[in-house]
Scaffold this motif. Structure first.
Motif, PDB file in Angstrom:
ATOM      1  N   ILE A   1       6.081  12.837  -7.355  1.00  0.00           N
ATOM      2  CA  ILE A   1       6.220  11.832  -8.413  1.00  0.00           C
ATOM      3  C   ILE A   1       4.854  11.443  -8.958  1.00  0.00           C
ATOM      4  CG2 ILE A   1       7.001   9.489  -8.934  1.00  0.00           C
ATOM      5  CD1 ILE A   1       9.276  11.476  -8.540  1.00  0.00           C
ATOM      6  N   ILE A   2       3.904  11.168  -8.071  1.00  0.00           N
ATOM      7  CA  ILE A   2       2.558  10.786  -8.496  1.00  0.00           C
ATOM      8  C   ILE A   2       1.925  11.887  -9.345  1.00  0.00           C
ATOM      9  CG2 ILE A   2       0.216  10.297  -7.685  1.00  0.00           C
ATOM     10  CD1 ILE A   2       2.077   7.947  -7.312  1.00  0.00           C
ATOM     11  N   SER A   3       2.210  13.144  -9.015  1.00  0.00           N
ATOM     12  CA  SER A   3       1.573  14.264  -9.721  1.00  0.00           C
ATOM     13  C   SER A   3       2.002  14.350 -11.180  1.00  0.00           C
ATOM     14  CB  SER A   3       1.892  15.587  -9.012  1.00  0.00           C
ATOM     15  OG  SER A   3       3.289  15.852  -9.055  1.00  0.00           O
TER      16      SER A   3
ATOM     17  N   GLY B   1       0.791  -1.227   0.000  1.00  0.00           N
ATOM     18  CA  GLY B   1       0.000   0.000   0.000  1.00  0.00           C
ATOM     19  C   GLY B   1       0.819   1.271   0.000  1.00  0.00           C
ATOM     20  N   ASN B   2       2.131   1.184   0.239  1.00  0.00           N
ATOM     21  CA  ASN B   2       2.985   2.373   0.168  1.00  0.00           C
ATOM     22  C   ASN B   2       3.074   2.865  -1.275  1.00  0.00           C
ATOM     23  OD1 ASN B   2       3.569   2.371   2.915  1.00  0.00           O
ATOM     24  ND2 ASN B   2       5.321   0.999   2.660  1.00  0.00           N
ATOM     25  N   LEU B   3       3.210   4.176  -1.442  1.00  0.00           N
ATOM     26  CA  LEU B   3       3.236   4.802  -2.758  1.00  0.00           C
ATOM     27  C   LEU B   3       4.394   5.797  -2.853  1.00  0.00           C
ATOM     28  CD1 LEU B   3      -0.576   5.561  -3.054  1.00  0.00           C
ATOM     29  CD2 LEU B   3       0.705   4.006  -4.558  1.00  0.00           C
ATOM     30  N   PRO B   4       4.817   6.127  -4.080  1.00  0.00           N
ATOM     31  CA  PRO B   4       5.821   7.180  -4.254  1.00  0.00           C
ATOM     32  C   PRO B   4       5.303   8.513  -3.727  1.00  0.00           C
ATOM     33  CG  PRO B   4       5.551   5.909  -6.282  1.00  0.00           C
ATOM     34  CD  PRO B   4       4.444   5.488  -5.353  1.00  0.00           C
TER      35      PRO B   4
ATOM     36  N   GLN C   1      -5.585   7.878  -6.187  1.00  0.00           N
ATOM     37  CA  GLN C   1      -6.409   8.517  -5.169  1.00  0.00           C
ATOM     38  C   GLN C   1      -7.452   7.557  -4.629  1.00  0.00           C
ATOM     39  OE1 GLN C   1      -5.867  11.576  -3.754  1.00  0.00           O
ATOM     40  NE2 GLN C   1      -7.377  10.769  -2.309  1.00  0.00           N
ATOM     41  N   ALA C   2      -7.988   6.705  -5.521  1.00  0.00           N
ATOM     42  CA  ALA C   2      -8.960   5.707  -5.073  1.00  0.00           C
ATOM     43  C   ALA C   2      -8.326   4.746  -4.078  1.00  0.00           C
ATOM     44  CB  ALA C   2      -9.515   4.949  -6.270  1.00  0.00           C
ATOM     45  N   GLN C   3      -7.059   4.408  -4.285  1.00  0.00           N
ATOM     46  CA  GLN C   3      -6.349   3.564  -3.313  1.00  0.00           C
ATOM     47  C   GLN C   3      -6.228   4.296  -1.984  1.00  0.00           C
ATOM     48  OE1 GLN C   3      -2.543   1.764  -4.438  1.00  0.00           O
ATOM     49  NE2 GLN C   3      -1.723   2.183  -2.400  1.00  0.00           N
ATOM     50  N   ARG C   4      -5.844   5.562  -2.020  1.00  0.00           N
ATOM     51  CA  ARG C   4      -5.702   6.338  -0.786  1.00  0.00           C
ATOM     52  C   ARG C   4      -7.024   6.442  -0.021  1.00  0.00           C
ATOM     53  NH1 ARG C   4      -2.231  11.053  -3.810  1.00  0.00           N
ATOM     54  NH2 ARG C   4      -0.128  10.216  -3.414  1.00  0.00           N
ATOM     55  N   ASP C   5      -8.115   6.363  -0.773  1.00  0.00           N
ATOM     56  CA  ASP C   5      -9.431   6.443  -0.150  1.00  0.00           C
ATOM     57  C   ASP C   5      -9.929   5.080   0.327  1.00  0.00           C
ATOM     58  OD1 ASP C   5      -9.462   9.148  -0.693  1.00  0.00           O
ATOM     59  OD2 ASP C   5     -10.593   8.940  -2.565  1.00  0.00           O
TER      60      ASP C   5
END
Length: 355
Positions: free
Chosen positions: A324-326, A317-320, A337-341
């Protein structure tokens, strides 16, 4: 096998008890059956459930005769046996190879990671060509042993990393090596793994071993432990240190393969656990981790010097970071964003170039 049998002894015993392979991944071959070079070959298949089931069927589709099937779960074995009624059935690969060794040319191995080397080294020492599922082995030492044995015996080998055989990966490598995105300073790989339990300790208690399961053979070269229903067999073994290689071992051979090949990322000078709670009780990989590999200047495919770069790995579940994502397309930012939610975890590979 007793609990006193250690890993090295098991692999030694397995070794001592002693083409067309490129199409094992299931790629279609436009040949008449009567002209296929594979039609005269026979195979023994170790591990015939899940991915092993499709591996077995794929080589059969290329004209290979399936002479023997092996699985520690006799229910799984019986199910696959209905597809290959003429194949002899075994629940221990050592017994199968001892009996069928002079009747087969190819051995496939699609078992949990910890038995790859034990099965394949024995088969190679018998002169059998090998198709082994990824990750190639449980440990670095076993990978070296596999390579050395393949060189010594001269057999043809392939690892089950199908994406590497497809045009998409090869074209991406060529784009990067052409200089189209400039000098690469960072690589960020994030994975939706693990999709099995990680981050806990060994479960308490013990359950009766099912009559259909050869638990000794499943444990193989690992230290003996009690059977606990659902904890290890048949899917959750990947999270356990004795049997699998965690999220990194399961998916990095797919998701990092393109940048590794494009940028010759073979020998890092440092590896940092940026975010990693550590292996739990020496038993299970952490539920999530973020790692950083640092690579120095090195020679590229064209002989030119490649600049230093950092390679980041994220799982659980960790992300850059957001900067970087932007830079991703809006459609993929929406998925992140759906993952973060709280939605489904995503996987991705981001290569940051100067252009």
């Amino acid at each position: 096998m007793t609990s006193k049998t250690n890993r090295r002894r098991f692999i030694g015993q397995s070794a001592a008890l002693t083409a067309g392979v490129g199409y094992f991944a299931g790629t279609s071959v436009a040949q008449e059956e009567s002209t296929s070079a594979l039609n005269s070959l026979s195979a023994a298949c170790i591990g015939v459930g899940g991915k092993g089931g499709s591996d077995t069927s794929h080589i059969a589709n290329q004209g290979v005769n399936i002479a023997a099937l092996c699985d520690v779960d006799r229910d799984t074995l019986a199910k696959k046996g209905r597809e290959f009624a003429d194949a002899e059935q075994f629940d221990d690969f050592r017994e199968m190879l001892d009996k069928m060794g002079d009747k087969v040319d190819i051995v496939t191995c699609s078992t949990p990671d910890h038995t790859h080397a034990a099965a394949c080294v024995k088969a190679m020492n018998m002169g059998k060509h090998i198709y082994c599922q990824k990750p190639m082995t449980w440990s670095i030492r076993e990978a070296r042993l596999m390579r050395e044995t393949a060189e010594k015996t001269g057999v043809i080998t392939q690892m089950g990393n199908q994406g590497s055989s497809e045009d998409g990966l090869r074209e991406a490598v060529e784009v990067i090596q052409s200089g189209a995105i400039g000098d690469v300073s960072e690589i960020h790989i994030f994975s939706n793994r693990p999709v099995w339990p990680q981050g806990g300790g060994r479960p308490a208690g013990e359950d009766p071993v099912p009559d259909s399961l050869n638990w000794d053979a499943w444990i193989g070269p690992a230290p003996m432990r009690p059977f606990v229903k659902g904890a290890y067999h048949s899917f959750n073994w990947r999270g356990w240190v004795d049997f699998g290689t965690g999220a990194l071992g399961d998916m990095a051979c797919h998701t990092t393969n393109m940048p590794v090949k494009a940028l010759h990322l073979w020998d890092p000078v440092a590896v940092t656990a940026v975010k990693n709670p550590g292996i739990v009780e020496g038993e299970q990989y952490p539920g999530s981790s973020s790692l950083m590999f640092e690579f120095p200047e090195r020679e590229g495919a064209d002989g030119k010097t490649l600049p230093p770069c950092k390679f980041y790995w994220y799982d659980g579940g960790n992300l850059p970071p957001e900067n970087i994502i932007s830079q991703l397309p809006a459609s993929f930012q929406k998925r992140v964003q759906a993952q973060r939610d709280g939605g489904r975890k995503q996987s991705g590979a981001i290569i940051v170039g100067s252009k």
